[in-house]
Design an enzyme around this catalytic site. Structure first.
Site, short mmCIF file in Angstrom:
data_model
loop_
_atom_site.label_atom_id
_atom_site.label_comp_id
_atom_site.label_asym_id
_atom_site.label_seq_id
_atom_site.Cartn_x
_atom_site.Cartn_y
_atom_site.Cartn_z
N GLU A 112 19.65 46.44 40.98
CA GLU A 112 19.29 48.03 41.47
C GLU A 112 19.89 47.88 43.19
OE1 GLU A 112 17.84 50.91 40.14
OE2 GLU A 112 18.20 49.73 38.18
N ASP B 178 23.50 60.79 40.50
CA ASP B 178 23.24 60.57 39.17
C ASP B 178 22.72 61.77 38.40
OD1 ASP B 178 20.99 60.31 39.95
OD2 ASP B 178 20.54 58.39 38.78
N THR C 9 16.59 59.08 44.58
CA THR C 9 16.10 57.75 43.89
C THR C 9 15.65 56.98 44.88
OG1 THR C 9 17.96 57.61 42.19
CG2 THR C 9 16.73 55.69 42.82
#
Length: 277
Positions: A62, A80, A85
């Site tokens: 990640e 995305d 995020t």
């Protein structure tokens, strides 16, 4: 009465033995299925050292680091379609989990630095919009990450939504420590939902092709199929087309026969090598 009790005590071990040998899926001619079913009875991935290892493995994929604790303050829009995020496990403004985290944290800690963004977070939930979040939300997130209570809240939400359910489901499927991690990593990336592309959808597709150990199947064969299904799902998403977290990490552990995720471990993600002694 005492004689009847003694007779019952003498019969019980025989009954237990019969159940063990006759229960479907508990053993086969070689005893292999029985061993698969017994392995997850221990702590598995929930053991402190294995849980620490799991966080390092996820962080390598990640955030390209083994320092998973450094991710509390992380926040960016990676393009995305899920908005920002952020944090320890990649909570997203577009996938509801970040909103729930901030709501639960605010309930326990009113007046925190993120509370004022709750109306905007509710508004953008399910979208990739930054409306009401820019320009200050990212900076507020980074600042709040310096607060111990917020880091603890991220830990708790990771466990509640991702780690604990993944480990529990994997154990019910008869999977050992590696399988529990494979489920956890899939749940982190694809979400814990039942909709198309979610973790439970991937599991359903894998189970259509191979039996889980709990169903009497081979643990290695089932996990190989699960990774195939997950790899295909990643390839279908533009933001996740690099599948090295499977190809040169999880699949490597599987093919090495390391079902208990024993250390030392060495793996590659995005071409970079990581080692845990």
């Amino acid at each position: 009465m005492k004689r009847a009790r003694l007779l019952l005590l003498a019969v019980l071990p025989l009954v237990a033995a019969a159940v063990y040998f006759l229960a479907p899926g508990l053993t086969d001619a070689s005893g292999a299925a029985g061993r698969d079913a017994e392995r997850p009875a221990g702590a598995g991935l929930a053991a402190p050292d294995k849980k620490e290892l799991a966080q390092k493995l996820v962080a390598s994929a990640e955030n390209s680091t083994l320092d998973w604790r450094g991710a509390y303050a992380y926040i960016e829009d990676i393009g995305d379609g899920q908005g920002y995020t952020a944090g320890l496990i990649g909570f997203c403004t577009g996938t509801h989990d970040l909103l729930v985290l901030v709501e639960r944290y605010t309930k326990d800690h009113p007046g925190n630095g993120l509370a004022r963004y709750l109306p905007a977070l509710r508004e953008v939930d399910g979208t990739d919009s930054h409306k009401g979040l820019d320009p200050g939300f990212a900076a507020a997130w980074r600042k709040e990450a310096s607060v111990a209570a917020f880091r603890e809240a991220q830990d708790a939400e990771r466990d509640r939504v991702y780690f604990d359910p993944a480990v529990r489901r994997a154990k019910l499927d008869g999977l050992g420590t590696l399988g529990q991690f494979i489920y956890y990593d899939a749940m982190v990336m694809h979400g814990p939902g039942t909709g198309a592309g979610g973790f439970y959808d991937l599991r359903t597709r894998a189970m259509a092709q191979a039996d889980t150990p709990a169903e009497g199947g081979s643990e290695k064969a089932y996990l190989d199929i699960f990774l195939d299904v997950r790899r295909a799902a990643m390839k279908a998403e533009s933001a996740h087309r690099d599948t090295t977290r499977i190809d040169t990490a999880q699949r490597k552990f599987l093919y090495d026969g390391n079902l208990d995720l024993r250390t030392p471990l060495e793996w590659k993600v995005y071409g970079e090598t990581y080692k845990v002694p």
